[in-house]
Write a protein that holds these residues in place. Sequence first.
Motif, PDB file in Angstrom:
ATOM      1  N   TYR A  32       0.779  -1.241   0.000  1.00  0.00           N
ATOM      2  CA  TYR A  32       0.000   0.000   0.000  1.00  0.00           C
ATOM      3  C   TYR A  32       0.813   1.295   0.000  1.00  0.00           C
ATOM      4  N   ASP A  52      -2.803   3.835  -9.344  1.00  0.00           N
ATOM      5  CA  ASP A  52      -3.816   3.247  -8.462  1.00  0.00           C
ATOM      6  C   ASP A  52      -3.718   3.768  -7.030  1.00  0.00           C
ATOM      7  N   ARG A  93      -6.515   8.972  -7.141  1.00  0.00           N
ATOM      8  CA  ARG A  93      -6.030   7.925  -8.030  1.00  0.00           C
ATOM      9  C   ARG A  93      -6.535   8.208  -9.440  1.00  0.00           C
ATOM     10  N   ARG A 113      -2.041   3.071  -2.134  1.00  0.00           N
ATOM     11  CA  ARG A 113      -2.965   2.367  -3.027  1.00  0.00           C
ATOM     12  C   ARG A 113      -4.352   2.375  -2.405  1.00  0.00           C
ATOM     13  N   CYS A 114      -5.362   2.594  -3.237  1.00  0.00           N
ATOM     14  CA  CYS A 114      -6.706   2.750  -2.704  1.00  0.00           C
ATOM     15  C   CYS A 114      -7.730   2.292  -3.727  1.00  0.00           C
ATOM     16  N   GLU A 115      -8.982   2.256  -3.311  1.00  0.00           N
ATOM     17  CA  GLU A 115     -10.080   1.844  -4.177  1.00  0.00           C
ATOM     18  C   GLU A 115     -10.972   3.008  -4.584  1.00  0.00           C
ATOM     19  N   ARG A 116     -11.256   3.910  -3.655  1.00  0.00           N
ATOM     20  CA  ARG A 116     -12.169   5.016  -3.943  1.00  0.00           C
ATOM     21  C   ARG A 116     -11.432   6.178  -4.586  1.00  0.00           C
ATOM     22  N   ARG A 117     -12.141   6.893  -5.441  1.00  0.00           N
ATOM     23  CA  ARG A 117     -11.580   8.092  -6.075  1.00  0.00           C
ATOM     24  C   ARG A 117     -12.266   9.311  -5.477  1.00  0.00           C
ATOM     25  N   ASP A 154      -8.975   7.808   1.374  1.00  0.00           N
ATOM     26  CA  ASP A 154      -9.481   6.442   1.343  1.00  0.00           C
ATOM     27  C   ASP A 154      -8.661   5.541   2.267  1.00  0.00           C
ATOM     28  N   ARG A 155      -7.337   5.531   2.080  1.00  0.00           N
ATOM     29  CA  ARG A 155      -6.473   4.695   2.916  1.00  0.00           C
ATOM     30  C   ARG A 155      -5.307   5.457   3.540  1.00  0.00           C
TER      31      ARG A 155
END
Length: 303
Positions: A32, A52, A93, A113-117, A154-155
């Motif tokens: 991450y 990402d 991202r 590194r994350c999932e949400r924008r 997000d992270r």
Amino acid sequence: MSGTKDLHLPAGTAASGPYLLDVSPATAGWAYSSLRVLRLAPGGSHTYAAGDSEWIVLPLAGGCEVTADGETFALAGRRDVFAGVSDFAYVPRGAEVTVASAGGGRFALAGARCERRLPARYGPAGGVPVELRGAGVCSRQVNNFAAAGVFAADRLIAVEVLTPGGNWSSYPPHKHDASRPGEESRLEEIYYFEIADSPAGTPGAGYQRVSPSGHGSGSDVLAEVRGGDAVLIPDGWHGPAMAAPGHDMYYLNVMAGPDPDRAWLIQDHPDHAWLRDTWRDTPVDPRLPLYGTPAPQGEETDR
């Protein structure tokens, strides 16, 4: 990955292109956290792809403009990390990011590194909570610019810590390498150091300890750290970070991990946790704060 050789990155040993320091999940051997330190000459600029990861652009020395997603954020920055709190910019991202500086300087790019924008946005220096932790020789200052619960991401979690010369911070030793909801977070962490010169201009040093916790790889580091060094902490008890007398210590902490909740939850080392109880009767080091949160424009502050 374990041992001083792998986890302590002396200044220049992890440089790449325009970056004085370039730590990515690939180079760190984890999933991450990232940190780059970008150096720009006066009038210089640099463009990179966020990929990402989400990123915060934080001036270490100098000011800059950050452009992403069609917006440009002018960052006033600061003379250096010992001079004051800085404003910063968050970029999501998938963005193309340009950092440009008329006067030149050094800029930390803290990533996860994350999932949400999430939307690109500006973080004002006046909105950064300055916290004093510990007491006595364990006193330190924390600039919570991107702490969980302070700034939305997000992270990514990131804070700055300033330790007066002769003091210990990151103490008692603590860890966050196990997922225990409500008790401990699993977070990969990067420490990036700068050390203040003496009044005569001579460079200083500090020391960083990381010891095995029984989880993961059993990281074990006892390193002399100087300005521009980094220490990677995939697991283990970390602390103390010791500032040599006469030389204030700064470090930037960058953290991220897999837990669903973005939180900094730690477990103190059982042999040293008792120390916290002594702080109730011990004053904070009178040298702190080295500086405070700047007042809104037009207001004055006695800090």
